[in-house]
Design an enzyme around this catalytic site. Structure first.
Site, PDB file in Angstrom:
ATOM      1  N   GLY A  24       9.612 -17.118 -13.358  1.00  0.00           N
ATOM      2  CA  GLY A  24       8.482 -18.047 -13.452  1.00  0.00           C
ATOM      3  C   GLY A  24       7.517 -17.601 -14.548  1.00  0.00           C
ATOM      4  N   HIS A  25       7.259 -16.279 -14.582  1.00  0.00           N
ATOM      5  CA  HIS A  25       6.383 -15.754 -15.639  1.00  0.00           C
ATOM      6  C   HIS A  25       7.060 -15.917 -16.998  1.00  0.00           C
ATOM      7  CE1 HIS A  25       4.995 -13.316 -12.083  1.00  0.00           C
ATOM      8  NE2 HIS A  25       3.854 -13.811 -12.518  1.00  0.00           N
TER       9      HIS A  25
ATOM     10  N   GLY B 176       1.286 -21.374 -13.800  1.00  0.00           N
ATOM     11  CA  GLY B 176       2.449 -21.980 -13.144  1.00  0.00           C
ATOM     12  C   GLY B 176       2.052 -23.075 -12.170  1.00  0.00           C
TER      13      GLY B 176
ATOM     14  N   LEU C 198       6.808  -9.231 -12.767  1.00  0.00           N
ATOM     15  CA  LEU C 198       7.149 -10.483 -13.436  1.00  0.00           C
ATOM     16  C   LEU C 198       8.556 -10.962 -13.079  1.00  0.00           C
ATOM     17  CD1 LEU C 198       5.670  -9.703 -16.979  1.00  0.00           C
ATOM     18  CD2 LEU C 198       4.522 -10.657 -14.965  1.00  0.00           C
ATOM     19  N   HIS C 199       8.712 -12.271 -13.048  1.00  0.00           N
ATOM     20  CA  HIS C 199      10.012 -12.892 -12.741  1.00  0.00           C
ATOM     21  C   HIS C 199      10.205 -14.099 -13.662  1.00  0.00           C
ATOM     22  CE1 HIS C 199       7.483 -15.789 -10.699  1.00  0.00           C
ATOM     23  NE2 HIS C 199       7.028 -14.849  -9.888  1.00  0.00           N
TER      24      HIS C 199
ATOM     25  N   SER D 167       6.418 -13.634  -6.650  1.00  0.00           N
ATOM     26  CA  SER D 167       6.437 -12.184  -6.393  1.00  0.00           C
ATOM     27  C   SER D 167       6.563 -11.916  -4.894  1.00  0.00           C
ATOM     28  CB  SER D 167       5.164 -11.537  -6.914  1.00  0.00           C
ATOM     29  OG  SER D 167       4.983 -11.882  -8.256  1.00  0.00           O
TER      30      SER D 167
ATOM     31  N   GLN E 230      -4.596 -23.338  -7.796  1.00  0.00           N
ATOM     32  CA  GLN E 230      -5.183 -22.457  -8.817  1.00  0.00           C
ATOM     33  C   GLN E 230      -5.322 -23.221 -10.146  1.00  0.00           C
ATOM     34  OE1 GLN E 230      -4.322 -18.108  -9.352  1.00  0.00           O
ATOM     35  NE2 GLN E 230      -2.919 -18.839 -10.907  1.00  0.00           N
TER      36      GLN E 230
ATOM     37  N   MET F  67      -0.373 -10.959 -12.575  1.00  0.00           N
ATOM     38  CA  MET F  67      -0.657  -9.746 -11.794  1.00  0.00           C
ATOM     39  C   MET F  67       0.575  -8.845 -11.797  1.00  0.00           C
ATOM     40  SD  MET F  67      -3.406 -10.646  -8.927  1.00  0.00           S
ATOM     41  CE  MET F  67      -2.359 -11.142  -7.598  1.00  0.00           C
ATOM     42  N   GLY F  68       1.473  -9.070 -12.754  1.00  0.00           N
ATOM     43  CA  GLY F  68       2.651  -8.207 -12.875  1.00  0.00           C
ATOM     44  C   GLY F  68       3.749  -8.576 -11.899  1.00  0.00           C
TER      45      GLY F  68
END
Ligand code: PAF
Length: 311
Positions: free
Chosen positions: A50-51, A161, A47-48, A200, A167, A44-45
């Site tokens: 983790g992404h 993740g 980004l950090h 996020s 999820q 969902m943007g």
């Protein structure tokens, strides 16, 4: 072709993002015809690291990595404001570019949910434990958008993740139940040096709350260390974690659950489990978890896996 260049996949410029399903699928058709393996990193943007770990995982295992950036309205609850979700498209593009993403997919809401849209994917009982009750409809929204992204991209592998443990379980179950021909890869949580799981939502924390938020990972990692040293009593493991968490404003749950079915594991921990927490720190709801897995039960293994994902 709009949003699609004929350059090698990794040399795409950030402004080459695909905004339509048509342009993305045109690009992908060529890659698939060439027999290339496609990985999908849905996001969902904002980004950090983790992404970045998800993208690294995909780049390592796939020829083509597609990152989608779509703030999905249908997974937001009545108390969560879509417009307040943090956004940083330019930085996101830069991260994607430097991490080796081949194609960025940034659809408008009307591309994913056109007028007249009415069919959804309803997860089964796996969506009920842990945060299901607090976030009604959330996992229907996730399962629906992820199914749509799977159908649009048709990836060979998709990367999620471990921080969003529930999820991952919902998506794995969905892939099994619906015979979706996609390998789901769960990438270990990336943490700040002080243990806080990257998210996020951390951007919502005030400096004081940011310090207080550390207690979540401290509790989880203490329990994981005790497990690594042989503790198998679920009550004692939970109590050990909870002892660190007095600083949070509201502990929504702290549960030891079966790693696949997500059912609580009472008594002795005799199978792969996850110790999962959700808590409010100030007004920010944070989640985190650690695995207690007999197959890889030393803390050193887990820390090593997390380190590899971060680098
Ligand atoms: O984990 C997320 O960021 C979202 O839930 C996902 C998987 C991109 C679906 O919107």
């Amino acid at each position: 072709m709009p949003g699609c260049s004929s350059h090698p996949a990794t040399s795409r410029r950030p402004d080459d993002a695909n905004h339509t399903i048509k342009s993305l699928t045109q690009c992908l058709r060529g890659y698939r015809a060439a027999g290339l393996r496609v990985g999908l990193v849905p996001t969902m943007g904002f980004l950090h690291g983790g992404h970045r770990a998800l993208i690294n995982g995909s780049v390592a295992r796939c020829d083509i990595t597609v990152a989608s950036i779509f703030v999905n309205s249908t997974q937001f609850g009545p108390n969560e404001v879509l417009d307040c979700y943090p956004r940083a498209l330019e930085q996101d593009h830069e991260l994607c570019r430097t991490a080796g993403v081949s194609l960025i997919f940034v659809p408008d809401a009307s591309e994913i949910y056109p007028p007249g849209f009415q069919t959804t994917v309803e997860p089964g009982p796996v969506a009920e434990p842990l945060c299901g009750a607090e976030r009604p409809g959330h996992f229907r929204g996730v399962a629906t958008v992820v199914t749509k992204l799977f159908n649009i991209v048709q990836p060979d592998l998709a990367f999620f993740g471990q921080k969003d443990f529930k999820q991952c379980a919902v998506i794995r179950q969905m892939v099994r139940d619906l015979n979706l021909p996609i390998e789901i890869v769960t990438v270990p949580t990336v943490r700040k040096p002080d243990g806080l799981a990257l998210s996020s939502r951390n951007s919502y924390l005030s400096p004081v709350d940011r310090q207080r938020a550390r207690c979540l990972s401290q509790g989880l990692l203490a329990a994981q260390a005790a497990y690594g040293e042989g503790e198998r009593d679920s009550e004692r493991l939970i109590a050990m974690a909870r002892a660190h968490m007095s600083e949070v404003d509201q502990l929504q749950y702290l549960q030891l659950v079966d790693a696949r079915a997500l059912e609580p594991v009472p008594g002795l921990v005799d199978r792969p489990t996850a110790l999962c927490v959700a808590a409010y720190v100030g007004t920010t709801r944070l989640i985190d978890n650690v695995l207690l897995d007999i197959a890889s039960n030393s803390r050193a293994d887990l820390v090593l896996a997390q380190h590899r994902a971060a680098s």
